[in-house]
Design a protein around this motif. Structure first.
Motif, short mmCIF file in Angstrom:
data_model
loop_
_atom_site.label_atom_id
_atom_site.label_comp_id
_atom_site.label_asym_id
_atom_site.label_seq_id
_atom_site.Cartn_x
_atom_site.Cartn_y
_atom_site.Cartn_z
N LEU A 327 0.88 -1.24 0.07
CA LEU A 327 -0.01 -0.01 0.19
C LEU A 327 0.90 1.29 -0.07
CD1 LEU A 327 -2.71 1.41 0.42
CD2 LEU A 327 -2.60 1.20 2.95
N SER A 328 0.36 2.29 -0.76
CA SER A 328 1.06 3.52 -0.72
C SER A 328 0.09 4.61 -0.71
CB SER A 328 2.11 3.78 -2.00
OG SER A 328 1.57 3.83 -2.99
N ALA A 331 -0.49 7.36 -5.91
CA ALA A 331 0.00 6.31 -6.88
C ALA A 331 -0.08 7.02 -8.12
CB ALA A 331 -1.09 5.14 -6.77
N GLY A 414 -2.28 3.45 -3.74
CA GLY A 414 -1.60 2.44 -4.69
C GLY A 414 -1.33 1.30 -3.94
N TRP A 415 -1.07 0.11 -4.91
CA TRP A 415 -0.78 -1.49 -4.22
C TRP A 415 0.37 -1.94 -5.47
CZ3 TRP A 415 -3.28 -2.88 0.16
CH2 TRP A 415 -4.29 -2.10 0.48
N THR B 416 4.63 2.02 -7.17
CA THR B 416 3.33 2.39 -7.42
C THR B 416 3.22 3.61 -8.14
OG1 THR B 416 2.85 3.51 -5.34
CG2 THR B 416 2.41 1.21 -5.28
N THR B 417 4.21 4.36 -8.21
CA THR B 417 4.12 5.56 -8.73
C THR B 417 5.60 6.25 -9.06
OG1 THR B 417 3.37 7.88 -8.19
CG2 THR B 417 4.33 6.47 -6.31
N GLU B 423 2.99 8.20 3.18
CA GLU B 423 3.30 7.50 4.57
C GLU B 423 4.24 7.99 5.46
OE1 GLU B 423 2.96 5.86 1.13
OE2 GLU B 423 4.80 5.14 1.68
#
Lengths: 456, 456
Positions: A327-328, A331, A414-415, B416-417, B423
């Motif tokens: 997880l983020s 994304a 995002g994942w 993811t990006t 985070e």
């Protein structure tokens, strides 16, 4: 502007105590002198809850997409965060599964992915629950998944493979040399592994056997609330629990009842509580689902904080066994995380995919409008039209993939994977012995600390 | 099995001191009594270094793909980890950029993404470096990027937009009412913003101006090593620094020389050091690149640990401004992170893409075999063949995307990006005042702590 501590006064008191060098447990309202080691050890395992879940939950709880107008309040997780734990298993992956990780926490020993308290030579590894029973402590586990699942199983049973859930149920059903069951309290689901047909077609009914051996067996929350004694086995669902986002919170209630029953005895106890389904939401790449499970965990931790506040013999540790999904917050090049919009999502994406797969396509628009009320791009609309007409066996999974993409596009969550990831996980603790968990550690250090406490 | 602390003895001593309740700074080899506040404040900002980078680096440093044979040693980051910091900016994103985040650290005040020490009404926000100068402290910054870039700029200058790098260079070139420059030591790159043509075609030469005002200006590492006095401006590259993976480490050397020069004066100092290019590797989704920048940062931290060890007036804080790329250890359903294989990658992926884009396709196989020696799948080979024949303007970027996919497939590092993520980031500290940074905090708390120290 800064994050407002949730309870500034309490936090200051804790820091103040640390500055005065108080390393011995301090008496709260209890009049008994504080013991040297905790006599009520509560280990909470948030399955799959890596650091990103803590940050995401803070913003989800705040409820806004923005931080312009006011500062964002800390959560109870922030308030008691102490450090991190590495989770690599003893194999060639560096990325753990729930079995190896639960084994590390339950035994202080690393093993290979898939192993339930067993090493790579097939030797069972003694668990904290076994030691606790030897020492005359009560042993208890509460989970929002099958009690035969990797995490609870690793605290009580031994198996070369987490998949052997029938055999794990068999182990839960045995009694020791004194005719006593191997647990005092076991709450979760998974009745189907306790009542089943074996390979020869014979009926296995561990529930009757356990009942004959003095273990109360219950199957509803209502029954739980009227129980007066242990040992107790609660199997509330035949298979898994529903997601919180689709149903209701239950972990705090189960724990409250469990502590009430454990409190009937003077004996110390080790209680393992698993918030099991954060991981499941991560596997499904469903951020709203994960946030609702986190809300359940927060409710649990606030209850436990209050419970421990009146005692001087209780230590609570919260950690994760691993992170799930990668997880983020942000994304695909976009600098945004729409935490407020997550509240608009009304069902788990897997549940939605199952529902959509089962209903006529003509009803899809209304259903999606109700539970996933985002303006759909032409690409997403086209993808939905295509899958609606599909006859593939993967249709349900394909629907879910589209829903995941819609949520990613609109919320910025995002994942990277449908599996686990190997980053260190948070370590959080409440209680007089919390200093043991400061800074960076390996998760086996936590298991070893539990052993030290119970051994003495 | 557990992670072996890198220096068990030292760690135990630190914990021991905490248990004795020693909250005042303790004298090391220095014979002077310890001051109440630090007089040498060193803030290290690891641009883009979220928690996953710390975990990944531990395994990269260990150098194996497996953890079967032996436990994995802690890094200096693990050894001094204290907690985490939230980084959300004061806008509607919840995901910060380097300008808003550096402003938060440099001023203790949140602002909008893109702002250089300026609030949303266009008011400049006083920075720690301005306060330090007012109080008679030396001020210094060392970065592995342009000194006009967001992070160093936010500590000394004010601008509504980080893109205004020429104007930021103009601000670095001014002198105060006493004819003094606004910094004592400034090391990085970005000569092109100091020597340029303005909009009217007139030549701007801030370097000559600064030199006339008593600031030494140097352009090579060799010159740096022979400098004997401040103020000093070092601009080692016209534009950006090369990546460590393509070139050599330099941050420890620059810092060693910087501390030597700052040490010529009795005055206290605030030194901001930015490990700038972890972020760039993250933007490029290049995990090996990031690991080599982390190795440079580790070398720096080990030097700073040694430097602080002989003093009782020095506090070091290491944090990140945000995480970049959404890095995960494990991706696409695979439970693996091939940390050992990252050592086989010989160049930055962006550098490789530039090289490949510039060379005849017939030479690609040998080049890739040399710098990215993984067995290529038929899909990856087909993609390379296709892009080799491409005449697209995006050809370089398309090549890079394929290289990123190859590394992801073989190492299990997920992203993811190409942007930042929201985070919380690690907080690490070395020195007698480290307890100030325990647990979960907002990054503005760090900035405010610096202000408190310098204000007093």
């Amino acid at each position: 502007m800064l994050i407002q501590p949730r309870k500034q006064v309490k936090r200051t008191l804790i820091i103040g105590a640390a500055m005065l060098g108080l390393t011995l447990p301090i008496a709260a309202t209890a009049s008994e002198p504080a013991p040297e080691e905790p006599k009520q050890i509560i280990l909470v395992i948030a399955d799959g809850m890596g650091f990103p879940f803590l940050s995401a939950y803070r913003y989800f709880k705040d409820g806004r997409n923005s931080s312009v107008a006011a500062d964002i309040e800390q959560t109870i997780f922030d308030q008691y965060l102490l450090g991190s734990a590495s989770t690599y298993p003893a194999d060639d992956t560096l990325v753990t599964d729930s079995a190896a990780s639960a084994t590390a926490l339950a035994t202080g020993v690393k093993t290979y992915n898939g192993a339930i308290a067993m090493d790579s030579e097939g030797n069972p590894i003694p668990t904290i629950m076994q030691l606790a029973r030897e020492k005359g402590w009560q042993t208890a586990a509460i989970a929002t998944t099958k009690v035969t699942h990797a995490t609870p199983a690793s605290f009580f049973t031994h198996s070369p493979s987490r998949r052997m859930e029938d055999e794990i149920a068999d182990q839960f059903a045995v009694v020791d040399d004194n005719g006593q069951p191997i647990f005092d309290l076991l709450l979760g689901s998974g009745r189907k592994h306790f009542v089943r047909e074996d390979a020869e077609g014979n009926r296995v009914s561990h529930l009757r056997t356990l009942n004959n051996r003095g273990v109360r067996v219950i199957e509803s929350y209502e029954q739980l609330q009227t129980q007066q004694r242990l040992p107790l086995l609660g199997l509330f669902f035949d298979d898994s629990f529903p997601y919180v986002i689709d149903d209701e919170k239950r972990l705090e209630m189960m724990t409250r009842e469990g502590l009430r029953l454990l409190g009937n005895s003077e004996k110390p106890f080790v209680l393992m509580i698993e918030a099991s389904m954060i991981d499941w939401c991560g596997h499904a790449n469903d951020v709203a689902c994960a946030m609702h499970e986190m809300a359940e965990l927060e409710e649990l931790m606030e209850f436990l904080e209050e419970y421990a506040d009146g005692r001087n013999d209780t230590q609570i540790i919260l950690t994760a066994d691993h992170s799930t999904g990668g997880l983020s917050l942000g994304a695909d090049g976009n600098y945004k995380f729409r935490a407020g919009d997550l509240h608009r999502i009304g069902r788990g994406l897997r549940t939605m995919a199952v529902d959509l797969n089962d209903m006529p396509a003509i009803d899809w628009d209304a259903y999606i409008e109700k539970y996933l009320p985002f303006p759909l791009s032409s690409e997403h609309q086209a993808a939905l039209s295509e899958v609606a007409a599909s006859t593939s066996e993967r249709r349900r999974a394909d629907i879910q993939d589209i829903l995941v993409n819609i949520v990613r596009f609109h919320t910025g969550a995002g994942w990277t994977t449908g599996g686990h990831t190997g980053e260190d996980v948070p370590v959080i603790a409440i209680g007089p012995w919390s200093d043991s968990f400061r800074g960076s550690q390996d998760q086996t250090d936590i298991g070893k600390q539990l052993f030290d406490w119970v051994q003495n």
